[in-house]
Design an enzyme around this catalytic site. Sequence first.
Site, PDB file in Angstrom:
ATOM      1  N   HIS A  58       0.721   3.566  -2.528  1.00 40.13           N
ATOM      2  CA  HIS A  58      -0.207   4.604  -3.004  1.00 40.13           C
ATOM      3  C   HIS A  58       0.502   5.774  -3.685  1.00 40.13           C
ATOM      4  O   HIS A  58       0.257   6.942  -3.364  1.00 40.13           O
ATOM      5  CB  HIS A  58      -1.082   5.112  -1.857  1.00 40.13           C
ATOM      6  CG  HIS A  58      -2.141   4.136  -1.430  1.00 40.13           C
ATOM      7  ND1 HIS A  58      -3.389   4.088  -2.002  1.00 40.13           N
ATOM      8  CD2 HIS A  58      -2.114   3.154  -0.498  1.00 40.13           C
ATOM      9  CE1 HIS A  58      -4.101   3.118  -1.442  1.00 40.13           C
ATOM     10  NE2 HIS A  58      -3.348   2.524  -0.529  1.00 40.13           N
TER      11      HIS A  58
ATOM     12  N   ASP B 284       0.813  -1.226   0.000  1.00 40.60           N
ATOM     13  CA  ASP B 284       0.000   0.000   0.000  1.00 40.60           C
ATOM     14  C   ASP B 284       0.845   1.275   0.000  1.00 40.60           C
ATOM     15  O   ASP B 284       0.781   2.098   0.913  1.00 40.60           O
ATOM     16  CB  ASP B 284      -0.951  -0.004   1.206  1.00 40.60           C
ATOM     17  CG  ASP B 284      -1.933  -1.152   1.139  1.00 40.60           C
ATOM     18  OD1 ASP B 284      -2.995  -0.979   0.527  1.00 40.60           O
ATOM     19  OD2 ASP B 284      -1.629  -2.231   1.684  1.00 40.60           O
TER      20      ASP B 284
ATOM     21  N   HIS C 240      -6.869  -0.399  -5.790  1.00 37.76           N
ATOM     22  CA  HIS C 240      -6.715   0.910  -6.429  1.00 37.76           C
ATOM     23  C   HIS C 240      -6.133   0.787  -7.829  1.00 37.76           C
ATOM     24  O   HIS C 240      -6.511   1.554  -8.725  1.00 37.76           O
ATOM     25  CB  HIS C 240      -5.819   1.821  -5.573  1.00 37.76           C
ATOM     26  CG  HIS C 240      -6.526   2.440  -4.416  1.00 37.76           C
ATOM     27  ND1 HIS C 240      -6.918   3.763  -4.399  1.00 37.76           N
ATOM     28  CD2 HIS C 240      -6.928   1.924  -3.234  1.00 37.76           C
ATOM     29  CE1 HIS C 240      -7.525   4.033  -3.254  1.00 37.76           C
ATOM     30  NE2 HIS C 240      -7.535   2.929  -2.520  1.00 37.76           N
TER      31      HIS C 240
ATOM     32  N   HIS D 159      -4.369  -0.606   6.266  1.00 37.10           N
ATOM     33  CA  HIS D 159      -3.340   0.422   6.359  1.00 37.10           C
ATOM     34  C   HIS D 159      -2.661   0.520   7.721  1.00 37.10           C
ATOM     35  O   HIS D 159      -1.597   1.117   7.836  1.00 37.10           O
ATOM     36  CB  HIS D 159      -3.926   1.791   5.984  1.00 37.10           C
ATOM     37  CG  HIS D 159      -4.048   1.997   4.509  1.00 37.10           C
ATOM     38  ND1 HIS D 159      -4.030   3.235   3.918  1.00 37.10           N
ATOM     39  CD2 HIS D 159      -4.158   1.103   3.487  1.00 37.10           C
ATOM     40  CE1 HIS D 159      -4.142   3.108   2.611  1.00 37.10           C
ATOM     41  NE2 HIS D 159      -4.234   1.806   2.329  1.00 37.10           N
TER      42      HIS D 159
END
Length: 543
Positions: A23, A21, A130, A248
């Site tokens: 991102h 993660d 995502h 997260h």
Amino acid sequence: MTSSRNTVDDEDTFKILIATDIHLGYLEKDAVRGNDTFVTFDEIMKCAKQNEVDFVLLGGDLFHDNKPSRKAMHNCMEALRKYCMGDKPILFEVLSDQAVNFGNSKFPWVNYQDENLNISIPVFSVHGNHDDPTGADGLCALDLLSCAGMLNHFGRSLSVEKLEISPVLLQKGSTQIALYGIGSIPDERLYRMFVNNQVTMLRPREDENSWFNLFVIHQNRSKHGATNYIPEQFLDDFLDLVVWGHEHECKIAPVRNEQQLFYITQPGSSVVTSLSPGEAVKKHIGLLRVKGRKMNLQKIPLHTVRQFLIQDITLMDYPDIFSPEQPNVTHKVQAFCQQKVEEMLEEAEKERLGNPQTPEKPLIRLRVDYSGGFESFNTMRFSQKFVDRVANPKDLLHFTRQREAKDGMRDEGIDFEALLSRPSSEVLQLRVEDLVKEYFQTAEKNMQLSLLTEQGMGKAVQEFVDKEERDAIEELISYQLEKTQRYLRERHVEASEEKIDEEVSVGGKKMLKPEGRTLGVRVGVGCKGPDRERRREGTFNGS
């Protein structure tokens, strides 16, 4: 239990850097926080090179947006080229059929074996929710990096009904690793597959008990609904270590599942994407050492992550300071909140001393429960006092109130004006499909769906909004219309409006029954196996 930290890294020891993660591109247009994800990714890859790892293992959501900007893609490729290319020899080999492991690629082999590339640190990654494959061709950002030879995208499947996972088999000296991976798919679908025993994990044919079984998954771990998560007990008990992405909160220290007898590590995200308590936990990545059937996971703190401090206060808990009946109580509450923010800023400054890599402005969140007759005040005016000292002045302060009555809320429908007035961070956490579902639940009877399901429409709108798939809604309608026409032809229904309406209302449930099709997403992943008798002999040592 012996400690593998006391043993010297040798030709039989795998060294793997683990992160999830990342991102890349989150808030990249923000004047203060725009480069946070790129700076931290550079730190992660630099750490991999400094520790001379055998490979990097990523657990999904490398990018924040499904279609990353040129800036995000450029920064990602820059870091991969800077730290992962070179003359350092690769000391492990791939034993499995790579045409199966990387069958979705035009170059179905691990990148370091490509004669046109010079790879020193291979990167293996599954996709997240995502950056998952979308569109008619089922491509994602990781496929671009894979085609460029910078990353090995695994854990994909074209089936949405039955999943069969073939591991990437790796060997270094006498140590053998079976690397399994699941790219993100809707939790409800994967849950249903597990329940229906439609998920299978393949195991090596020869000497299966000598392999260290490493599994990467990107799904909800915490329960968000009856089937909107994946219970740990669904996973096979022959696994040794599960790397859990998507969540997260950093819980990187491996925890033993006493029922299935494997360990789970949850590295968490490397950037704060929501101002919630779980994101306030210090961010880490992991350096995993595997020798034989034994492992050791070393926590490595990330120094370039922006500090995040969050605090909750309930005004009713301070009757000695103020009460709703006092004159000018709002000014006293405002002064109290200002004092709390100052204390958090002072704490952040103390933590930042001695670490020049940490960004100067921290993220601060003060959540104020003003139940009991208190009134809120202008948060924007309050935040102006800290605009030069915090990275998130617009959503620094958040007022909450205990709900006194939940009944009747549904009758009111959706207040879109109230929705738009919420802080940007709250709006970002709303799910499009939830809004669609709530809309049709509160809509008048003549506005209810008959040919389309709320779930299907919600997914299509989500694809349209979040992933810019402009044909998603049209595909859904065309698909359901064709399905309905086929149903009516099979039933030999008279071609009159009344007869069609009657047949649709009677047979609607049959027509609306899901067939495992998700618009624009042709991905399926999972694992399941019957082997529950064996108990592993390996040991774990964490730090």
